[in-house]
Design a protein around this motif. Structure first.
Motif, PDB file in Angstrom:
ATOM      1  N   ALA A   1       0.597  -1.040   0.099  1.00 12.97           N
ATOM      2  CA  ALA A   1      -0.280  -0.070  -0.155  1.00 12.97           C
ATOM      3  C   ALA A   1       1.026   0.918  -0.050  1.00 12.97           C
ATOM      4  O   ALA A   1       0.440   2.612  -0.273  1.00 12.97           O
ATOM      5  CB  ALA A   1      -0.854  -0.200   1.250  1.00 12.97           C
ATOM      6  N   ALA A   2       2.006   1.515   0.775  1.00 13.20           N
ATOM      7  CA  ALA A   2       2.940   2.406   0.975  1.00 13.20           C
ATOM      8  C   ALA A   2       3.425   2.717  -0.938  1.00 13.20           C
ATOM      9  O   ALA A   2       2.838   3.673  -1.610  1.00 13.20           O
ATOM     10  CB  ALA A   2       4.584   1.691   1.506  1.00 13.20           C
ATOM     11  N   ALA A   3       3.260   1.752  -1.559  1.00 12.35           N
ATOM     12  CA  ALA A   3       3.991   1.806  -2.864  1.00 12.35           C
ATOM     13  C   ALA A   3       3.546   2.795  -3.448  1.00 12.35           C
ATOM     14  O   ALA A   3       3.590   3.258  -4.064  1.00 12.35           O
ATOM     15  CB  ALA A   3       4.601  -0.101  -3.531  1.00 12.35           C
ATOM     16  N   TRP A   4       2.122   2.071  -3.457  1.00 13.00           N
ATOM     17  CA  TRP A   4       1.004   2.445  -4.584  1.00 13.00           C
ATOM     18  C   TRP A   4       0.323   4.192  -4.055  1.00 13.00           C
ATOM     19  O   TRP A   4       0.248   4.806  -4.748  1.00 13.00           O
ATOM     20  CB  TRP A   4      -0.429   2.007  -3.841  1.00 13.00           C
ATOM     21  CG  TRP A   4      -1.042   1.707  -4.953  1.00 13.00           C
ATOM     22  CD1 TRP A   4      -2.674   1.780  -4.527  1.00 13.00           C
ATOM     23  CD2 TRP A   4      -1.725   1.048  -6.667  1.00 13.00           C
ATOM     24  NE1 TRP A   4      -3.793   2.015  -5.603  1.00 13.00           N
ATOM     25  CE2 TRP A   4      -2.480   1.326  -6.549  1.00 13.00           C
ATOM     26  CE3 TRP A   4      -0.534   0.881  -7.358  1.00 13.00           C
ATOM     27  CZ2 TRP A   4      -3.214   0.966  -8.489  1.00 13.00           C
ATOM     28  CZ3 TRP A   4      -0.440   0.629  -8.770  1.00 13.00           C
ATOM     29  CH2 TRP A   4      -2.637   0.358  -8.575  1.00 13.00           C
TER      30      TRP A   4
ATOM     31  N   ILE B   1       2.560   6.300  -2.922  1.00 11.51           N
ATOM     32  CA  ILE B   1       3.648   6.989  -3.421  1.00 11.51           C
ATOM     33  C   ILE B   1       3.924   7.132  -4.427  1.00 11.51           C
ATOM     34  O   ILE B   1       4.070   8.082  -5.327  1.00 11.51           O
ATOM     35  CB  ILE B   1       5.173   5.993  -2.948  1.00 11.51           C
ATOM     36  CG1 ILE B   1       4.947   6.050  -1.058  1.00 11.51           C
ATOM     37  CG2 ILE B   1       6.191   6.780  -3.430  1.00 11.51           C
ATOM     38  CD1 ILE B   1       6.882   5.166  -1.325  1.00 11.51           C
ATOM     39  N   VAL B   2       3.999   6.423  -5.521  1.00 10.32           N
ATOM     40  CA  VAL B   2       3.261   6.503  -7.013  1.00 10.32           C
ATOM     41  C   VAL B   2       1.935   6.988  -6.883  1.00 10.32           C
ATOM     42  O   VAL B   2       2.515   8.490  -7.688  1.00 10.32           O
ATOM     43  CB  VAL B   2       2.955   5.069  -7.517  1.00 10.32           C
ATOM     44  CG1 VAL B   2       3.558   5.219  -9.246  1.00 10.32           C
ATOM     45  CG2 VAL B   2       4.811   4.143  -7.544  1.00 10.32           C
ATOM     46  N   TRP B   3       1.002   6.709  -6.498  1.00  4.64           N
ATOM     47  CA  TRP B   3       0.239   7.483  -6.802  1.00  4.64           C
ATOM     48  C   TRP B   3       0.044   9.410  -6.718  1.00  4.64           C
ATOM     49  O   TRP B   3      -0.546  10.208  -7.184  1.00  4.64           O
ATOM     50  CB  TRP B   3      -1.739   7.499  -6.826  1.00  4.64           C
ATOM     51  CG  TRP B   3      -1.896   6.011  -7.791  1.00  4.64           C
ATOM     52  CD1 TRP B   3      -1.554   4.896  -7.055  1.00  4.64           C
ATOM     53  CD2 TRP B   3      -2.480   6.299  -9.006  1.00  4.64           C
ATOM     54  NE1 TRP B   3      -2.270   4.195  -8.720  1.00  4.64           N
ATOM     55  CE2 TRP B   3      -2.912   5.258  -8.967  1.00  4.64           C
ATOM     56  CE3 TRP B   3      -3.489   7.521  -8.958  1.00  4.64           C
ATOM     57  CZ2 TRP B   3      -3.314   5.517 -10.529  1.00  4.64           C
ATOM     58  CZ3 TRP B   3      -3.773   7.106 -10.340  1.00  4.64           C
ATOM     59  CH2 TRP B   3      -3.759   5.778 -11.027  1.00  4.64           C
ATOM     60  N   ARG B   4       0.916   9.693  -5.136  1.00  2.00           N
ATOM     61  CA  ARG B   4       1.074  10.706  -5.059  1.00  2.00           C
ATOM     62  C   ARG B   4       1.470  11.702  -6.393  1.00  2.00           C
ATOM     63  O   ARG B   4       1.118  12.680  -6.231  1.00  2.00           O
ATOM     64  CB  ARG B   4       1.455  11.218  -3.877  1.00  2.00           C
ATOM     65  CG  ARG B   4       1.899  12.399  -3.012  1.00  2.00           C
ATOM     66  CD  ARG B   4       3.064  12.118  -2.108  1.00  2.00           C
ATOM     67  NE  ARG B   4       3.570  13.905  -1.709  1.00  2.00           N
ATOM     68  CZ  ARG B   4       4.812  13.746  -1.135  1.00  2.00           C
ATOM     69  NH1 ARG B   4       5.252  13.043  -0.467  1.00  2.00           N
ATOM     70  NH2 ARG B   4       5.331  14.819  -1.237  1.00  2.00           N
TER      71      ARG B   4
ATOM     72  N   PHE C   1      -5.225   3.763   6.810  1.00  2.00           N
ATOM     73  CA  PHE C   1      -4.804   5.313   7.604  1.00  2.00           C
ATOM     74  C   PHE C   1      -3.383   5.258   6.713  1.00  2.00           C
ATOM     75  O   PHE C   1      -2.831   6.458   5.126  1.00  2.00           O
ATOM     76  CB  PHE C   1      -3.806   4.272   8.537  1.00  2.00           C
ATOM     77  CG  PHE C   1      -3.062   5.075   9.713  1.00  2.00           C
ATOM     78  CD1 PHE C   1      -3.055   6.036  10.225  1.00  2.00           C
ATOM     79  CD2 PHE C   1      -1.731   4.680   8.925  1.00  2.00           C
ATOM     80  CE1 PHE C   1      -2.060   7.265  10.459  1.00  2.00           C
ATOM     81  CE2 PHE C   1      -0.846   5.449   9.973  1.00  2.00           C
ATOM     82  CZ  PHE C   1      -0.810   6.667  10.710  1.00  2.00           C
ATOM     83  N   ASP C   2      -2.482   4.148   5.592  1.00  2.00           N
ATOM     84  CA  ASP C   2      -1.721   4.270   5.134  1.00  2.00           C
ATOM     85  C   ASP C   2      -1.254   5.768   4.212  1.00  2.00           C
ATOM     86  O   ASP C   2      -0.863   6.187   3.568  1.00  2.00           O
ATOM     87  CB  ASP C   2      -0.682   2.909   4.392  1.00  2.00           C
ATOM     88  CG  ASP C   2      -2.064   2.340   4.504  1.00  2.00           C
ATOM     89  OD1 ASP C   2      -3.076   2.117   3.618  1.00  2.00           O
ATOM     90  OD2 ASP C   2      -1.744   1.236   4.440  1.00  2.00           O
TER      91      ASP C   2
ATOM     92  N   PHE D   1      -2.129   8.237   4.956  1.00  2.00           N
ATOM     93  CA  PHE D   1      -0.894   9.313   5.678  1.00  2.00           C
ATOM     94  C   PHE D   1       0.071   9.693   4.427  1.00  2.00           C
ATOM     95  O   PHE D   1       0.919  11.002   4.464  1.00  2.00           O
ATOM     96  CB  PHE D   1      -0.887   8.247   6.311  1.00  2.00           C
ATOM     97  CG  PHE D   1       0.821   9.226   7.241  1.00  2.00           C
ATOM     98  CD1 PHE D   1       0.709   8.946   8.568  1.00  2.00           C
ATOM     99  CD2 PHE D   1       2.152   8.242   7.055  1.00  2.00           C
ATOM    100  CE1 PHE D   1       1.774   9.719   9.163  1.00  2.00           C
ATOM    101  CE2 PHE D   1       3.639   8.282   7.951  1.00  2.00           C
ATOM    102  CZ  PHE D   1       3.351   8.813   8.742  1.00  2.00           C
ATOM    103  N   LEU D   2       0.342   8.770   3.861  1.00  2.00           N
ATOM    104  CA  LEU D   2       1.376   9.008   2.339  1.00  2.00           C
ATOM    105  C   LEU D   2       1.187   9.991   1.278  1.00  2.00           C
ATOM    106  O   LEU D   2       2.023  10.414   0.857  1.00  2.00           O
ATOM    107  CB  LEU D   2       1.772   7.540   2.147  1.00  2.00           C
ATOM    108  CG  LEU D   2       2.652   6.284   3.308  1.00  2.00           C
ATOM    109  CD1 LEU D   2       3.029   5.469   2.223  1.00  2.00           C
ATOM    110  CD2 LEU D   2       3.585   6.997   2.947  1.00  2.00           C
TER     111      LEU D   2
END
Lengths: 422, 295, 306
Positions: free
Chosen positions: C129-132, C134-137, C240-241, C244-245
């Motif tokens: 989920a973090a990777a996803w 980050i990329v979409w941000r 959350f993640d 948050f990201l």
């Protein structure tokens, strides 16, 4: 076979994971020292200092634990309230007051002020202001980094403009000049002229941006006592409107929602600290530094300050305090000056500092950096900073669009902030 | 594409009046699927190409291919922080959580479904009440508990509460539902052969429960692999980080993201999972299909 | 079953039933101990904490009565985060459930290449989920990424993550793209389990495609729809993640959801007492939704066991 293997494997892994949580043996004292830098050069330097300490204190080892800055506040509180608290570490100015008021910092006066060998008087008194409380000394700033303008020489050349350092020499380095240069660069090169503080300016570094701006215009974020919000004063509003116009009228400044980076060459000027020059070692363009531009209120230097503290909950408070005194003594401050502008007058005025930072030309240090440190005003800090930070930033989010109304937003921001300022 | 070339591939099964309709329908389906898959596939393409760009090309306009192929970002991933170690941490934690959850939930699920003992349904209803409760509800008291156990800055709070907490309960629930539909005759026959409870579970029940074990394993593994809040709270030491924390730490000391390196790390975090999935795709879907997972 | 049991050899002094009971307790013991330690205990504790003034940094704990709950009523941010949580859930559930169902139905035929598409839709599920996020941000910038494409077709895309409403849409859609694959798989499994002859029989009787879907497929899929809905609601309330990201809860707290606020109060402000009171609210929301689900389930899902 398959039946037995996983169990043995599990037991091994379980034992391994348990071990990672254990501390070293009992005889030696291991100090856990927390920092927010992961930079190899920084850590090598710190480890060198620790090794020197160990020569005279063979039973003490120091482990530097890196916590990313974004999580520093959270992790620090968690570790300090836990069973294996940090002994000492770095402390940013924004957290100094909350952590001091909460009683988490150790009084260092016996090993610093009351120790004649330490040469306490050498420390700039203005820089010590956050940490002198109730006759105690609760921290020693090791880095007072002034905010500086970094500029991309290649882009200025391409736009046919005089560079900020030249303007500064001619007493023409003002916010108006910065704005005009940014606009010309954007119009001629299609690269953004200005990015205030990297990518996080519209969220976590909002206060950095506002401090530099409002103070140059004669305003501020809140007063020194931390009782009144000053964002809704005419001066502060003029400053904020100025920036808003740069973003949304001129289109010369990196707007919210656009990722850009000075070191990638996608913005011609940025505000940064001196220690950020480390990141510019390998960039593909020529760059230089100038001090912050003058505003209607003249030149105001803004400094970010990081300190070294020892923690009340340390298992070995005496050793922790002693190490803090050691790492901030004359010799080690000289060592650290290669990255961190010191507050020891002797080091600051000596050639040691001027020659210590290889990335920045000595004359630039002399003209831009040293005066900024000596006259600088600190970034804002407050005992309720975490809450003010969230409430204030949320209010400011409404400003970051073309229709953003400075008056309404600053009024709302002050209302939100002052709720925590009784 | 012209109409003739489409027809040339038609098989004999498709009889006259339906041909055009069915084909049109199929075409429409493909069109929809391709359209819908763009937002699923594009981030991967973008992630991969950007990770090969120098930082100066990362910003600004989107290009479909990097102008220069720069592999040094991938080297920097490992220089910046101990990424390989973070990888190992994530993998071993997820594997350990998965294995322990399978053991625990198979035992409990079987116990609840097949063994009569006093309090069986009472205990099960107790568990059920927290089936819907995410760990976030109890994160504060759990934090105090973990802290008093001295488990902060270890991997234990990512392992033990995951296995025994709400995620484990969901696993137990799924196992129980599966074992409920188990034919009595099989068990009776095993008993006649002299097998005890453990014997029945190990030799008879578990081999037949492969689909549900697979499903539980996949869901548990993904849950642990994705876990973010717990590591964020419990881990300070960079050497203990898991992949999600690691990815977000590719920033300079002021918190600015180092985009190209961060994305290179992201690619590295994704690729092995993709390979595993592509290889095992059929088994994964089949295990869901045969697990009787339907609520 | 009892008659079978009597045939087995009994150990001396212990009835078979008794021995079986011990096995039962033994089997469920790890789960029950874990439940008491990591679920029930903390759940009771969160209620107790919610009546205390607790501060992580100061280490202080004092009884506070209903202060925390009173503060909550005056806390505009609490109301906002609760609202945001509900909006997020209301946005995510239809996208993820109906989207998953739609994709599953598209993929359920025997057309070529369906395995390929199935893999594509499942890819984000196995991406962390973090990777996803980050990329979409990065893709949701105002002048790059997604907006480059929109511009190509003549749409002037919004500044996705900087305008409160669009930021909410962005995190919902990002999250939906991440999670829809798992729902698709569950639906595909359920569709596969529908006996083909039901549909064939209906077709022979002259039912149209829609009628077959409405009368045969849909009712048989109802349990799966419920399962997926429940899972999606839980997932949505605990998000959350991604937030948050991608947005840090901003802009203007427009994406600050309840779980994020709990994290903020507990681990940024260190007000763990107040954070516990917020957790109690989260628990109550879950509890009410669960009750509603059970009620609906009783009404709409007939086929509990085959």
């Amino acid at each position: 076979m398959i039946k037995k293997l996983p169990l043995r494997f599990l037991a091994l892994l379980f034992a391994l994971s348990l071990m990672t949580g254990m501390t070293l043996g009992q005889d030696t004292i291991n100090l856990r020292f927390t920092v927010w830098t992961g930079n190899e050069a920084h850590l090598a330097m710190l480890n060198g200092i620790a090794a020197a300490y160990q020569e005279t204190n063979p039973n003490v080892t120091v482990t530097f634990v890196t916590i990313p800055f974004a999580d520093y506040q959270t992790k620090l509180a968690i570790e300090l309230s836990g069973s294996n608290p940090f002994d000492a570490g770095w402390m940013p100015e924004s957290l100094a007051v909350p952590f001091l008021e909460a009683g988490t910092l150790l009084d260092l006066s016996s090993v610093t002020r009351d120790n004649p060998d330490y040469n306490f008087a050498d420390l700039s008194e203005a820089a010590m202001s956050l940490y002198l409380r109730d006759d105690g000394v609760f921290g020693i700033p090791f880095s007072t980094s002034p905010e500086l303008i970094y500029f991309n020489r290649d882009l200025f050349e391409a736009a046919g403009l005089e560079t900020p350092d030249v303007l500064q020499e001619n007493d023409a380095w003002t916010w108006d000049a910065l704005r005009a240069a940014a606009k010309t660069i954007k119009d001629t090169t299609d690269v953004y002229g200005f990015q205030s503080h990297g990518q996080s300016i519209y969220n976590i570094h909002l206060w950095h941006n506002l401090a530099a701006l409002t103070r140059a215009f004669g305003g501020d974020i809140w007063n020194a006592e931390g009782t009144d919000c000053l964002l809704d004063t005419a001066e502060s509003r003029a400053a904020i409107q100025f920036y808003h116009d740069m973003v949304f009228v001129d289109g010369s400044t990196v707007p919210p929602g656009t990722e850009a980076d000075f070191s990638a060459g996608s913005a011609a000027m940025t505000i940064g600290f001196l220690s950020q020059s480390a990141r510019l070692g390998e960039v593909s363009f020529e760059w230089g530094i100038a001090r912050l531009p003058e505003g209607p209120a003249g030149y105001v230097s803004v400094i970010g300050q990081s300190s070294i503290v020892a923690f009340q909950n340390s298992r070995n408070p005496e050793v922790a305090a002693d190490f803090v005194a050691f790492i901030t003594n004359q010799q080690n401050v000289e060592t650290m000056a290669q990255f961190f502008p010191p507050i020891r007058a002797s080091v600051l005025n000596s050639g040691a500092f001027a020659n210590a930072n290889p990335a920045v030309a000595p004359e630039a240090l002399e003209t831009s950096v040293v005066p900024s440190i000596l006259n600088g005003s600190l970034l804002p800090t407050h005992v309720e900073f975490p809450k003010i930070d969230l409430a204030g930033r949320a209010a400011f989010d409404a400003l970051w669009n073309p229709e953003g109304d400075v008056e309404a937003v600053t009024t709302a921001a002050c209302e939100a902030i002052e709720a925590f300022m009784q | 594409m012209n109409k003739n070339s489409l027809h040339s591939g038609s098989s004999a099964r498709w009889q006259m009046p339906f041909i055009s309709n069915r084909r049109l329908f199929a075409l429409l389906k493909y069109f929809f699927l391709i359209l819908v898959s763009i937002p699923f596939i594009f981030p991967f393409w973008w992630m991969f190409t950007t990770s090969l760009k120098p930082i100066s090309d990362v910003f600004g306009q989107l290009t479909l291919l990097p102008e220069t192929w720069l592999f040094s970002n991938y080297i920097e991933v490992f220089q910046f922080q101990p990424f390989a170690l973070h990888y190992f941490n994530s993998v071993y934690i997820a594997v350990l959580v998965t294995v322990l959850t399978l053991i625990m939930s198979a035992l409990a699920g079987y116990g609840f479904a097949r063994i009569r003992f006093r309090g069986n349904s009472l205990f099960f209803v107790m568990l059920l009440t927290s089936l819907m409760m995410p760990i976030e509800v109890t994160i504060i008291p759990n934090f105090y508990l973990i802290q008093s156990l001295g488990w902060t800055d270890t991997h234990l709070p990512l392992i033990i509460p995951s296995v025994l907490g709400p995620q484990g309960i969901v696993a137990t629930f799924m196992m129980r539902q599966f074992f409920l539909s188990f034919p009595d005759e099989l068990e009776d026959a095993a008993r006649i052969d002299g097998l005890g409870r453990f014997g029945i579970l190990w030799r008879i029940a578990l081999p037949l429960a492969r689909p549900i074990l697979g499903t539980v394993a996949i869901l548990t593994f993904l849950g642990s692999w994705n876990s973010f809040l717990e590591p964020l709270i419990y881990l300070s030491n960079q050497n203990l980080f898991t992949i999600p924390l690691s990815l977000r730490s590719y920033t300079d000391s002021y918190g600015y993201p180092l985009w190209n390196i961060q994305l290179a790390a992201t690619v590295l975090s994704v690729v092995p999972m993709l390979i595993v999935f592509i290889v095992a795709q059929r088994q994964i879907v089949n295990s869901f299909a045969r697990s009787g997972l339907k609520g | 079953m009892i008659s079978n049991l009597q045939r087995e050899n009994l150990p001396s002094g212990m009835s078979l039933k008794r021995r079986d009971e011990i096995y039962g307790y033994l089997f469920i013991a790890p789960q029950m101990i874990g439940f008491l330690l990591f679920v029930l205990g903390p759940l009771i504790a969160v209620f107790v904490f919610s009546f205390q003034d607790r501060n992580l940094l100061l280490g202080q704990i004092t009884f506070a009565g209903i202060d925390n709950y009173q503060a909550m009523f005056k806390d505009a941010l609490f109301t906002k985060t609760l609202q945001n949580s509900l909006i997020f859930t209301a946005g995510l559930v239809p996208l993820n459930v109906l989207g998953g169902l739609f994709i599953a139905l598209l993929l359920s035929g025997n057309l070529r290449g369906m395995i390929f598409f199935r893999a594509i839709f499942f890819l984000p599920v196995i991406t962390s989920a973090a990777a996803w996020a980050i990329v979409w941000r990065f893709l949701l910038q105002s002048e790059s990424g997604v907006n480059t494409f929109l511009q190509a077709v003549g749409i002037d895309g919004p500044n996705w993550l900087q305008e409160p409403n669009w930021a909410m849409v962005s995190v919902i859609v990002t999250r939906a793209l991440k999670g829809v694959g798992i729902n698709m798989i569950i639906f595909l499994a359920a569709i596969k389990n529908i006996p083909q002859d039901y549909q064939e029989a209906a077709r022979v009787d002259g039912a149209t495609g829609w009628q077959v879907f409405r009368r045969i497929t849909m009712p048989l899929l109802a349990p799966a729809v419920f399962l997926v809905t429940v899972l999606t609601i839980i997932g949505a309330l605990k998000v959350f993640d991604t937030i948050f990201l991608m947005t840090n809860g901003g802009p203007s707290n427009g994406t600050m959801v309840l779980v994020y606020y709990i994290y903020y109060q507990g681990f940024q402000f260190f007000e763990t007492g107040y954070a516990s009171a917020l957790s109690v609210v989260l628990f109550l929301v879950m509890f009410i939704l669960t009750l509603i689900q059970w009620q609906l389930r009783r009404r709409f899902v007939f086929d509990e066991q085959e």
